[in-house]
Design a protein around this motif. Structure first.
Motif, PDB file in Angstrom:
ATOM      1  N   ALA A   1      32.293  49.657  38.659  1.00 29.78           N
ATOM      2  CA  ALA A   1      31.934  48.415  39.349  1.00 29.78           C
ATOM      3  C   ALA A   1      32.717  47.304  38.662  1.00 29.78           C
ATOM      4  N   ASN A   2      33.241  46.373  39.453  1.00 29.06           N
ATOM      5  CA  ASN A   2      34.060  45.327  38.842  1.00 29.06           C
ATOM      6  C   ASN A   2      33.819  43.977  39.505  1.00 29.06           C
ATOM      7  N   ARG A   3      34.541  42.986  39.047  1.00 33.37           N
ATOM      8  CA  ARG A   3      34.409  41.616  39.561  1.00 33.37           C
ATOM      9  C   ARG A   3      35.542  41.283  40.514  1.00 33.37           C
ATOM     10  N   GLY A   4      36.194  42.275  41.035  1.00 33.53           N
ATOM     11  CA  GLY A   4      37.346  42.079  41.911  1.00 33.53           C
ATOM     12  C   GLY A   4      38.445  43.049  41.536  1.00 33.53           C
ATOM     13  N   LYS A   5      39.520  42.985  42.263  1.00 36.36           N
ATOM     14  CA  LYS A   5      40.645  43.898  42.071  1.00 36.36           C
ATOM     15  C   LYS A   5      41.114  43.923  40.615  1.00 36.36           C
ATOM     16  N   ASN A   6      41.296  45.147  40.104  1.00 41.17           N
ATOM     17  CA  ASN A   6      41.860  45.377  38.770  1.00 41.17           C
ATOM     18  C   ASN A   6      41.079  44.691  37.634  1.00 41.17           C
ATOM     19  N   SER A   7      39.760  44.702  37.740  1.00 43.62           N
ATOM     20  CA  SER A   7      38.931  44.054  36.704  1.00 43.62           C
ATOM     21  C   SER A   7      37.852  45.001  36.181  1.00 43.62           C
ATOM     22  N   ASN A   8      38.197  46.278  36.007  1.00 40.28           N
ATOM     23  CA  ASN A   8      37.226  47.287  35.579  1.00 40.28           C
ATOM     24  C   ASN A   8      36.865  47.148  34.112  1.00 40.28           C
TER      25      ASN A   8
END
Length: 199
Positions: free
Chosen positions: A182-189
């Motif tokens: 789960a992330n805060r947007g693209k490419n933010s894992n």
């Protein structure tokens, strides 16, 4: 490990963790009371676990009615019931999403510690449930969905890592049992993850 897959597990408990901790603290104090005072009441050579309910009740009443003893705080002589739960076995696709899987595995194995705290999924909570959709966890810094970090390049200096194309295949999240970051947007894992529950 078979065909690039690695099996890991999470032991899950469902319920109030603070109540569980408090209950076990009371029980440990009860065990200490029995160890030091049990022989005074005719229980020499016995363990607390060997006592029947009536004996435990009598000892509890003796303790509760003695103001000198109760200065040390409350006790219980009955072992707390375990919280319901079970073991969740997860198959990681190490070939399709190697960086994502290794990041998840790093926190499952609890090997990493930064300057602030141990970076591990142990004793963290699932903080978000969307019925028939996802179960989200992995925030070991705040336990509410606003924290956590990745293990890349290392936990001393963590940076979010990029999405892996194999994990973004069309329709992959419609199946139950899929594990993803789960992330805060693209490419933010980071460390947060979710499990799909299906439609």
């Amino acid at each position: 490990m078979t065909n690039g897959d690695t099996l890991v597990y999470l032991d899950i408990e469902i319920g109030d963790q603070e109540y569980k901790t408090t209950s076990w603290d009371l029980y440990r104090r009860g065990q200490a009371f029995f160890t030091t005072h049990g022989s005074l009441y005719g229980y020499a050579g016995l363990t607390l676990e060997e006592l029947g309910p009536e004996d435990k009740q009598n000892l509890q009443e003796i303790y509760d009615s003695n103001p000198v003893l109760t200065q040390g705080g409350s006790i219980t002589l009955n072992e707390p019931a375990p919280l319901p739960g079970g073991r969740l076995v997860i198959k990681l696709d190490m070939e399709g999403c190697p960086k994502t899987c290794q990041n998840f595995l790093n926190f499952v194995e609890s090997r990493h510690t930064n300057k602030v705290q141990e970076a591990t999924y142990v004793n963290t909570r699932f903080f978000r449930l969307v019925k028939d959709h996802i179960l989200q966890g992995g925030d070991f810094t705040k336990n509410d969905g606003s924290g956590g970090f990745s293990s890349y390049p290392n936990v001393e200096n963590p940076k979010p890592f990029a999405d892996e194309k194999h994990g973004l295949r069309k329709g992959v999240f419609k199946k139950p049992g899929v594990l993803a970051m789960a992330n805060r947007g693209k490419n933010s894992n980071g460390s947060q993850f979710f499990l799909t529950l299906g439609e």
